[in-house]
Design an enzyme around this catalytic site. Sequence first.
Site, PDB file in Angstrom:
ATOM      1  N   CYS A 254      43.831  35.724  41.286  1.00  0.00           N
ATOM      2  CA  CYS A 254      44.274  37.051  41.759  1.00  0.00           C
ATOM      3  C   CYS A 254      43.303  37.445  42.855  1.00  0.00           C
ATOM      4  O   CYS A 254      42.437  38.300  42.660  1.00  0.00           O
ATOM      5  CB  CYS A 254      44.284  38.055  40.614  1.00  0.00           C
ATOM      6  SG  CYS A 254      45.354  37.588  39.231  1.00  0.00           S
ATOM      7  N   ALA A 255      43.443  36.825  44.011  1.00  0.00           N
ATOM      8  CA  ALA A 255      42.358  36.754  44.974  1.00  0.00           C
ATOM      9  C   ALA A 255      42.135  37.998  45.824  1.00  0.00           C
ATOM     10  O   ALA A 255      41.009  38.286  46.216  1.00  0.00           O
ATOM     11  CB  ALA A 255      42.575  35.559  45.903  1.00  0.00           C
ATOM     12  N   ALA A 256      43.193  38.718  46.172  1.00  0.00           N
ATOM     13  CA  ALA A 256      43.048  39.819  47.128  1.00  0.00           C
ATOM     14  C   ALA A 256      42.112  40.901  46.578  1.00  0.00           C
ATOM     15  O   ALA A 256      42.120  41.174  45.382  1.00  0.00           O
ATOM     16  CB  ALA A 256      44.425  40.417  47.435  1.00  0.00           C
ATOM     17  N   PRO A 257      41.287  41.467  47.465  1.00  0.00           N
ATOM     18  CA  PRO A 257      41.207  41.289  48.919  1.00  0.00           C
ATOM     19  C   PRO A 257      40.328  40.136  49.380  1.00  0.00           C
ATOM     20  O   PRO A 257      40.076  39.987  50.573  1.00  0.00           O
ATOM     21  CB  PRO A 257      40.624  42.621  49.382  1.00  0.00           C
ATOM     22  CG  PRO A 257      39.739  43.035  48.262  1.00  0.00           C
ATOM     23  CD  PRO A 257      40.429  42.602  47.009  1.00  0.00           C
ATOM     24  N   GLY A 258      39.813  39.317  48.453  1.00  0.00           N
ATOM     25  CA  GLY A 258      39.144  38.097  48.856  1.00  0.00           C
ATOM     26  C   GLY A 258      37.639  38.083  48.711  1.00  0.00           C
ATOM     27  O   GLY A 258      36.997  37.119  49.141  1.00  0.00           O
ATOM     28  N   GLY A 259      37.043  39.099  48.113  1.00  0.00           N
ATOM     29  CA  GLY A 259      35.593  39.143  48.002  1.00  0.00           C
ATOM     30  C   GLY A 259      35.008  37.989  47.221  1.00  0.00           C
ATOM     31  O   GLY A 259      34.036  37.351  47.653  1.00  0.00           O
ATOM     32  N   LYS A 260      35.586  37.688  46.078  1.00  0.00           N
ATOM     33  CA  LYS A 260      35.046  36.609  45.241  1.00  0.00           C
ATOM     34  C   LYS A 260      35.386  35.248  45.837  1.00  0.00           C
ATOM     35  O   LYS A 260      34.591  34.306  45.745  1.00  0.00           O
ATOM     36  CB  LYS A 260      35.556  36.753  43.808  1.00  0.00           C
ATOM     37  CG  LYS A 260      35.068  38.033  43.139  1.00  0.00           C
ATOM     38  CD  LYS A 260      35.600  38.150  41.717  1.00  0.00           C
ATOM     39  CE  LYS A 260      35.198  39.470  41.095  1.00  0.00           C
ATOM     40  NZ  LYS A 260      35.813  40.632  41.773  1.00  0.00           N
ATOM     41  N   ASP A 321      40.308  37.064  37.849  1.00  0.00           N
ATOM     42  CA  ASP A 321      39.879  38.462  37.964  1.00  0.00           C
ATOM     43  C   ASP A 321      41.147  39.278  37.748  1.00  0.00           C
ATOM     44  O   ASP A 321      41.857  39.611  38.688  1.00  0.00           O
ATOM     45  CB  ASP A 321      39.270  38.698  39.341  1.00  0.00           C
ATOM     46  CG  ASP A 321      38.666  40.079  39.490  1.00  0.00           C
ATOM     47  OD1 ASP A 321      38.685  40.846  38.507  1.00  0.00           O
ATOM     48  OD2 ASP A 321      38.183  40.408  40.590  1.00  0.00           O
ATOM     49  N   CYS A 374      37.435  44.696  35.972  1.00  0.00           N
ATOM     50  CA  CYS A 374      36.606  45.861  36.281  1.00  0.00           C
ATOM     51  C   CYS A 374      37.002  47.013  35.348  1.00  0.00           C
ATOM     52  O   CYS A 374      37.105  48.160  35.761  1.00  0.00           O
ATOM     53  CB  CYS A 374      36.713  46.260  37.748  1.00  0.00           C
ATOM     54  SG  CYS A 374      38.383  46.619  38.326  1.00  0.00           S
TER      55      CYS A 374
END
Length: 434
Positions: A254-260, A321, A374
Amino acid sequence: MNTDVRAVAAQALDQIARGGVSLRSAFAQAAPRLADARDRALLSALLHEGARWWLRYDAVLDRLLQKPLRGREPVVHALLVLGLVQLAVLGLPEYAAVAGTVEAARALKRPQLAGLVNAVLRRFLRERAALDAAVGRDRVAHSAHPPWLVQELAADWPDDIDAVLAANNAAAALTLRVNRRRASRADLVERLLAAGHAAAPHAWLADAVVLEESTDVTALPGYAQGHFSVQDGAAQLAPELLDLADGQRVLDACAAPGGKTAHCLEHHALDLLALDRDPERLNQVRDNLARLGLQATLAAGDAAEPQAWWDGRPFDRILLDAPCSATGVIRRQPDIRLHRRGGDIARLAAEQQRLLDALWPLLRPGGRLVYATCSVLRRENQQQIEAFLARTPQAAARAAVPPRFGRAAGAGRQNLPGGDGMDGFFYAIVEKQA
């Protein structure tokens, strides 16, 4: 075009509180109406603190008004909330706050209510001690948290609820993550200090830099060159828990917005698939990777339906995530307390279970899945992982999450909001037995 900052803020806050618009979207729509950077900064402060304290000052207005305005004049009601926020939270000079709010009523084409606005704010100043005492007897109004969330927190964290509520109502420091492929943390701190920003390296997060005050990050030295990203410390833990190594095949589910995604690639050369079900949000991942000089394979799709996007090759590591209540980041996104509902938690927990069960077969034997949210609610975290382990024979919580990641919570660890200066976050490591 209406360019009175308080009037613009009242219209935007009404959209947030009554219309369900996110604070981020409301600000993005309203800010272009203000030409002066100082007005835009005030707009941001008004919206953040207005959303943070809405439930408190909405209740206070019931004590100050004989006939509530929220139904018949909702924007003026929002303006009054902002007037109280200016006086009680932002600490603006009384004359400027009152006069500016009264003038905003006229700018909103409600001159007939200007006198009422003035009278309400003046009465608040006279009776503030008694009003504070009355509100203080109501935990919901005093803490400005919805009843369902107060009840959930009291059940899950009975010894910590007051600390959690207080942390949610405190502004958070701005945390950056240095892109170690393009800059060193020491150099970034030096440049920030030279530019007049109070910046310091985080005590134990190797890539984190903490700024005392929030600011326009796009104007900071090195932003355009991809030297850093904005990311809270609690979200900077994923690469360590994934136990990454060069050449691994990795899924950020669940990548967006891409921080991890970016952080993992800043550490290692990986065959990484960044997946998200929202094609528009996937564009954020693409833009962020481009600015940072990183590459990954991007795909749009539902992580719980891998037949539509998976090529059949197993992954060495999976980061989930998961979509969640976001109750751990309320201090940064105060509108969550206005938009989230208690009934959402069961739906989110069901989606988390669906994702875990669908992604598990994609992990190779001996591989590792990191589950993160989170959230601070046990139904989404500890109980979710305990149930997964119970129904999945090959799954084992073999690798302990280090104690510095928060307190023990079943098979994982939970950081509560404000803990170590970070957001509320849950992490669990699950390995597939060979």
